[in-house]
Scaffold this motif. Structure first.
Motif, PDB file in Angstrom:
ATOM      1  N   ASP A 482       0.806  -1.222   0.000  1.00  0.00           N
ATOM      2  CA  ASP A 482       0.000   0.000   0.000  1.00  0.00           C
ATOM      3  C   ASP A 482       0.839   1.272   0.000  1.00  0.00           C
ATOM      4  O   ASP A 482       0.423   2.288  -0.551  1.00  0.00           O
ATOM      5  CB  ASP A 482      -0.943   0.008   1.202  1.00  0.00           C
ATOM      6  N   GLY A 483       1.994   1.248   0.636  1.00  0.00           N
ATOM      7  CA  GLY A 483       2.813   2.442   0.703  1.00  0.00           C
ATOM      8  C   GLY A 483       2.216   3.495   1.623  1.00  0.00           C
ATOM      9  O   GLY A 483       1.258   3.248   2.364  1.00  0.00           O
ATOM     10  N   ALA A 484       2.797   4.685   1.576  1.00  0.00           N
ATOM     11  CA  ALA A 484       2.334   5.795   2.415  1.00  0.00           C
ATOM     12  C   ALA A 484       2.452   7.089   1.635  1.00  0.00           C
ATOM     13  O   ALA A 484       3.368   7.262   0.837  1.00  0.00           O
ATOM     14  CB  ALA A 484       3.168   5.883   3.694  1.00  0.00           C
ATOM     15  N   GLU A 485       1.520   8.003   1.876  1.00  0.00           N
ATOM     16  CA  GLU A 485       1.563   9.284   1.173  1.00  0.00           C
ATOM     17  C   GLU A 485       2.866  10.016   1.457  1.00  0.00           C
ATOM     18  O   GLU A 485       3.483  10.594   0.557  1.00  0.00           O
ATOM     19  CB  GLU A 485       0.371  10.147   1.590  1.00  0.00           C
ATOM     20  N   LYS A 486       3.308   9.982   2.712  1.00  0.00           N
ATOM     21  CA  LYS A 486       4.557  10.624   3.106  1.00  0.00           C
ATOM     22  C   LYS A 486       5.416   9.577   3.818  1.00  0.00           C
ATOM     23  O   LYS A 486       5.282   9.374   5.029  1.00  0.00           O
ATOM     24  CB  LYS A 486       4.297  11.826   4.006  1.00  0.00           C
ATOM     25  N   PRO A 487       6.304   8.899   3.083  1.00  0.00           N
ATOM     26  CA  PRO A 487       7.152   7.882   3.706  1.00  0.00           C
ATOM     27  C   PRO A 487       8.009   8.457   4.832  1.00  0.00           C
ATOM     28  O   PRO A 487       8.215   9.678   4.924  1.00  0.00           O
ATOM     29  CB  PRO A 487       8.020   7.391   2.540  1.00  0.00           C
ATOM     30  N   GLY A 488       8.524   7.575   5.684  1.00  0.00           N
ATOM     31  CA  GLY A 488       9.278   8.008   6.849  1.00  0.00           C
ATOM     32  C   GLY A 488      10.526   8.798   6.534  1.00  0.00           C
ATOM     33  O   GLY A 488      10.994   9.580   7.361  1.00  0.00           O
ATOM     34  N   ASN A 489      11.088   8.607   5.338  1.00  0.00           N
ATOM     35  CA  ASN A 489      12.306   9.338   4.966  1.00  0.00           C
ATOM     36  C   ASN A 489      12.006  10.598   4.150  1.00  0.00           C
ATOM     37  O   ASN A 489      12.910  11.177   3.555  1.00  0.00           O
ATOM     38  CB  ASN A 489      13.254   8.423   4.182  1.00  0.00           C
ATOM     39  N   TRP A 490      10.753  11.032   4.161  1.00  0.00           N
ATOM     40  CA  TRP A 490      10.338  12.155   3.322  1.00  0.00           C
ATOM     41  C   TRP A 490      11.137  13.421   3.635  1.00  0.00           C
ATOM     42  O   TRP A 490      11.666  14.085   2.743  1.00  0.00           O
ATOM     43  CB  TRP A 490       8.842  12.421   3.498  1.00  0.00           C
ATOM     44  N   ASP A 491      11.235  13.781   4.901  1.00  0.00           N
ATOM     45  CA  ASP A 491      11.953  15.001   5.272  1.00  0.00           C
ATOM     46  C   ASP A 491      13.409  14.941   4.853  1.00  0.00           C
ATOM     47  O   ASP A 491      13.956  15.917   4.311  1.00  0.00           O
ATOM     48  CB  ASP A 491      11.859  15.235   6.786  1.00  0.00           C
ATOM     49  N   THR A 492      14.052  13.804   5.082  1.00  0.00           N
ATOM     50  CA  THR A 492      15.464  13.661   4.726  1.00  0.00           C
ATOM     51  C   THR A 492      15.667  13.816   3.231  1.00  0.00           C
ATOM     52  O   THR A 492      16.561  14.558   2.781  1.00  0.00           O
ATOM     53  CB  THR A 492      15.995  12.295   5.183  1.00  0.00           C
ATOM     54  N   TYR A 493      14.851  13.139   2.449  1.00  0.00           N
ATOM     55  CA  TYR A 493      15.011  13.199   0.998  1.00  0.00           C
ATOM     56  C   TYR A 493      14.776  14.610   0.459  1.00  0.00           C
ATOM     57  O   TYR A 493      15.503  15.084  -0.425  1.00  0.00           O
ATOM     58  CB  TYR A 493      14.037  12.231   0.321  1.00  0.00           C
ATOM     59  N   MET A 494      13.775  15.298   0.982  1.00  0.00           N
ATOM     60  CA  MET A 494      13.471  16.634   0.486  1.00  0.00           C
ATOM     61  C   MET A 494      14.590  17.622   0.843  1.00  0.00           C
ATOM     62  O   MET A 494      14.918  18.514   0.047  1.00  0.00           O
ATOM     63  CB  MET A 494      12.135  17.117   1.038  1.00  0.00           C
ATOM     64  N   LYS A 495      15.198  17.445   2.013  1.00  0.00           N
ATOM     65  CA  LYS A 495      16.310  18.313   2.399  1.00  0.00           C
ATOM     66  C   LYS A 495      17.580  17.972   1.625  1.00  0.00           C
ATOM     67  O   LYS A 495      18.353  18.872   1.256  1.00  0.00           O
ATOM     68  CB  LYS A 495      16.567  18.191   3.902  1.00  0.00           C
ATOM     69  N   ALA A 496      17.803  16.685   1.397  1.00  0.00           N
ATOM     70  CA  ALA A 496      19.043  16.254   0.744  1.00  0.00           C
ATOM     71  C   ALA A 496      19.043  16.526  -0.751  1.00  0.00           C
ATOM     72  O   ALA A 496      20.112  16.524  -1.378  1.00  0.00           O
ATOM     73  CB  ALA A 496      19.268  14.762   1.001  1.00  0.00           C
ATOM     74  N   ASN A 497      17.873  16.774  -1.331  1.00  0.00           N
ATOM     75  CA  ASN A 497      17.753  16.919  -2.786  1.00  0.00           C
ATOM     76  C   ASN A 497      16.923  18.157  -3.108  1.00  0.00           C
ATOM     77  O   ASN A 497      15.711  18.057  -3.347  1.00  0.00           O
ATOM     78  CB  ASN A 497      17.095  15.667  -3.381  1.00  0.00           C
ATOM     79  N   PRO A 498      17.528  19.325  -3.150  1.00  0.00           N
ATOM     80  CA  PRO A 498      16.764  20.564  -3.403  1.00  0.00           C
ATOM     81  C   PRO A 498      16.048  20.572  -4.748  1.00  0.00           C
ATOM     82  O   PRO A 498      15.073  21.324  -4.922  1.00  0.00           O
ATOM     83  CB  PRO A 498      17.848  21.657  -3.355  1.00  0.00           C
ATOM     84  N   HIS A 499      16.505  19.751  -5.693  1.00  0.00           N
ATOM     85  CA  HIS A 499      15.866  19.696  -7.009  1.00  0.00           C
ATOM     86  C   HIS A 499      14.667  18.750  -7.032  1.00  0.00           C
ATOM     87  O   HIS A 499      14.021  18.597  -8.072  1.00  0.00           O
ATOM     88  CB  HIS A 499      16.889  19.239  -8.055  1.00  0.00           C
ATOM     89  N   LEU A 500      14.369  18.112  -5.888  1.00  0.00           N
ATOM     90  CA  LEU A 500      13.217  17.226  -5.775  1.00  0.00           C
ATOM     91  C   LEU A 500      11.995  18.051  -5.387  1.00  0.00           C
ATOM     92  O   LEU A 500      11.944  18.651  -4.308  1.00  0.00           O
ATOM     93  CB  LEU A 500      13.498  16.141  -4.728  1.00  0.00           C
TER      94      LEU A 500
END
Length: 554
Positions: A482-500
């Motif tokens: 099913d997944g999740a709308e906001k996975p647990g690593n969401w904050d990390t990925y968004m901070k680590a990748n400004p082009h995301l």
């Protein structure tokens, strides 16, 4: 994409993966020479029993004697050209048997293409032969059609008539097409959930569907269908093992294509397909397997997987494999509006660096000799851009193209299986796009079981650098459950990748509408796939304007 916790094991230097001579052979001398030395038996095993094209080998089976519906796996169409389309089906009255429930005889099958759904105006009709050597599959390349129009098709074997499929041709190559709507899907692990996404896709109004890989998974499926948890039926034990042989792969396609939602999507739209890894084996690289199998053994397995893939997809004769070789990369055009370059990032790639573990970029991954496409395909791609007269150039492929850092700060790890593990290859492709004058580059991606929206940067480590294009990543149909709308690593990925610009972990598909002013991506998601019948919503929409690369939310 490897499931959580599964990693390619590091082995002693005597293994096939780390033997310097073997790696040099695979990397520098090329897969074709490697194959000729170590796996000549594969070509014999997978070519000697094929009939000459257009020649009926063996004896004929009277289709009137087929006692049960042979069209259990549905119908499909694909690779639309201005005057041509491919029609597909496979006869299998008993799809869960290796031979599909048919004897080793060829079967004449009639086909019809009409201008209307009631078949009042037949445009083309003919007779095709379903050969047992091809597991009674059919690939009908219908020619002489009008460009840019919808057609309907069906097959007949004896008294049995298939369902009706809807397909279309591409506009003439010189036509100034005003608009195109296409969908992108990927990663449909049967054992992870229902194909509800395909049911919604079947009901959507799109011109063509791009399947970006992992059409099936080689992994075992238990009698309950994994996460589907069947209580009203039981799957045969023959699916409860990893696919390795030709029969295994053929049966796995039969299992997947027995799904009514997948059949509905194929019947509703023409598909353009490309593979990733799981159609053969997780994270394989060229002639090198995940589990260090001897290359001659793995190439036999790859030959089986490639043959079953061609048999079960709406592909043209030009894509028919020879042994473990199959040219899947190809180009389609939608008038002067869009050019689609369909890539193969598995068959020709160098071995993954650093044992295919998550790892910061380093000398091994940045070796200029490394390639994810192979030199021939890379030249073909860049030359095609130089010759392109299209407003939009769309690269449809498998694994994340943009940089994707998993950690914040120095020493951040990246995936060695994606383009981050082949940075010199990515640099050459981007430099080729710039030199070719590609102004509106869109990359379509699958593999990662989430939806992403990336700006493709000149320098991913400098957010202020020039934006060269947009990458639209389609989440999975079912893989990852099913997944999740906001996975647990969401904050990390968004901070680590400004082009995301966007990250969503639900299942779904992407619908892209392209016109002369912009391309709009709608991320369509469902809340669950472990139970059937979930509704679909639009999680987010982004636009990139012609002449102004980069994605902006709508």
């Amino acid at each position: 994409m490897a499931p959580a916790g599964r990693r390619r094991a590091l082995t002693q230097d005597t293994s096939s993966r780390h033997d310097p001579e073997l790696r040099a052979a695979a990397r520098h001398f090329g897969r074709r020479r490697f194959f000729s030395v170590t796996a000549a038996a594969a070509a014999l095993a997978f070519a000697a029993d094929l009939p000459a094209r257009g020649v009926a080998a063996g004896t004929e089976l009277d289709a009137a004697r087929i006692p049960d519906d042979p069209f259990t796996l549905g119908i499909a169409s694909g690779d639309p050209l201005p005057g041509s389309v491919v029609l597909w089906s496979r006869l299998a009255p008993d799809p869960y048997e290796p031979d599909g429930g048919l004897p080793g005889q060829y079967v004449p099958v009639q086909w019809e293409l009409a201008a209307d759904e009631r078949f009042a105006t037949i445009v083309r009709r003919g007779l095709a032969i379903a050969y047992p050597e091809y597991n009674h599959s059919l690939h009908v390349e219908v020619e002489g059609l009008e460009p840019g129009r919808v057609y309907y098709y069906r097959f007949r074997a004896g008294s049995w008539i298939s369902g009706t499929g809807r397909t279309r041709t591409a506009p003439a190559t010189t036509a100034a097409a005003a608009e195109l709507t296409y969908a992108a899907v990927a990663c449909q692990a049967y054992h992870d959930g229902y194909f509800t996404v395909h049911r919604h896709l079947a009901q959507d109004d799109v011109d063509v569907v791009f399947h970006l890989g992992d059409y099936l998974y080689e992994y075992a499926v238990n009698s309950a269908g994994g996460a589907r948890e069947y209580t009203d039926r039981k799957l045969p034990d023959l699916f409860n093992r990893e696919a390795r042989t030709l029969d295994d792969y053929r049966l796995r396609y039969a299992l997947y294509k027995s799904d009514p939602d997948l059949r509905a999507a194929h019947a509703a739209h023409p598909f353009v397909v490309t593979w990733d890894d799981h159609e053969t084996e997780n994270n394989y690289a060229g002639a090198i397997s995940e589990n260090n199998d001897p290359p001659q053994e793995f190439l036999l397995r790859r030959a089986a997987a490639y043959r079953a893939y061609w048999e079960n997809q709406p592909l043209r004769g030009a894509q028919q494999p020879s042994g473990p070789d199959m040219q899947l990369y190809r180009r389609l055009r939608w008038g002067t509006l869009a050019q689609f370059d369909v890539l193969d990032t598995r068959q020709y790639r160098s071995d993954q660096a650093y044992g295919d573990t998550l790892h910061p970029p380093g000398p091994e991954s940045d070796d200029p000799a490394r390639t994810i496409t192979g030199a021939t395909q890379e030249r073909w791609l860049i030359d095609g851009w130089r010759d392109s007269g299209a407003l939009w150039n769309v690269m449809t492929q498998q694994v994340c193209f943009s940089q994707r850092r998993f950690d914040v700060g120095d020493g951040a790890r990246t995936s060695m299986d994606a383009w981050d593990g082949y940075r010199a290859s990515r640099r050459r492709v981007l430099d080729g796009a710039k030199s070719a004058g590609v102004d509106n580059l869109v990359v379509m991606t699958g593999d990662v079981h989430v939806g992403y929206a990336f700006d493709i940067k000149e320098d991913f480590d400098d957010p202020a650098s020039t934006t060269l294009g947009s990458e639209i990543v389609a989440t999975s149909v079912a893989s990852g459950k099913d997944g999740a709308e906001k996975p647990g690593n969401w904050d990390t990925y968004m901070k680590a990748n400004p082009h995301l610009k966007f990250y969503n972990g639900r299942r779904g598909y992407v619908r892209v509408t392209v016109d002369r002013q912009q391309a709009r991506a709608d991320y369509r998601t469902v809340p669950a796939v472990t139970t059937p019948g979930a509704p679909v919503t639009t999680a987010a929409s982004f636009v990139t304007e012609a002449g102004r690369p980069g994605l902006e939310p709508v």
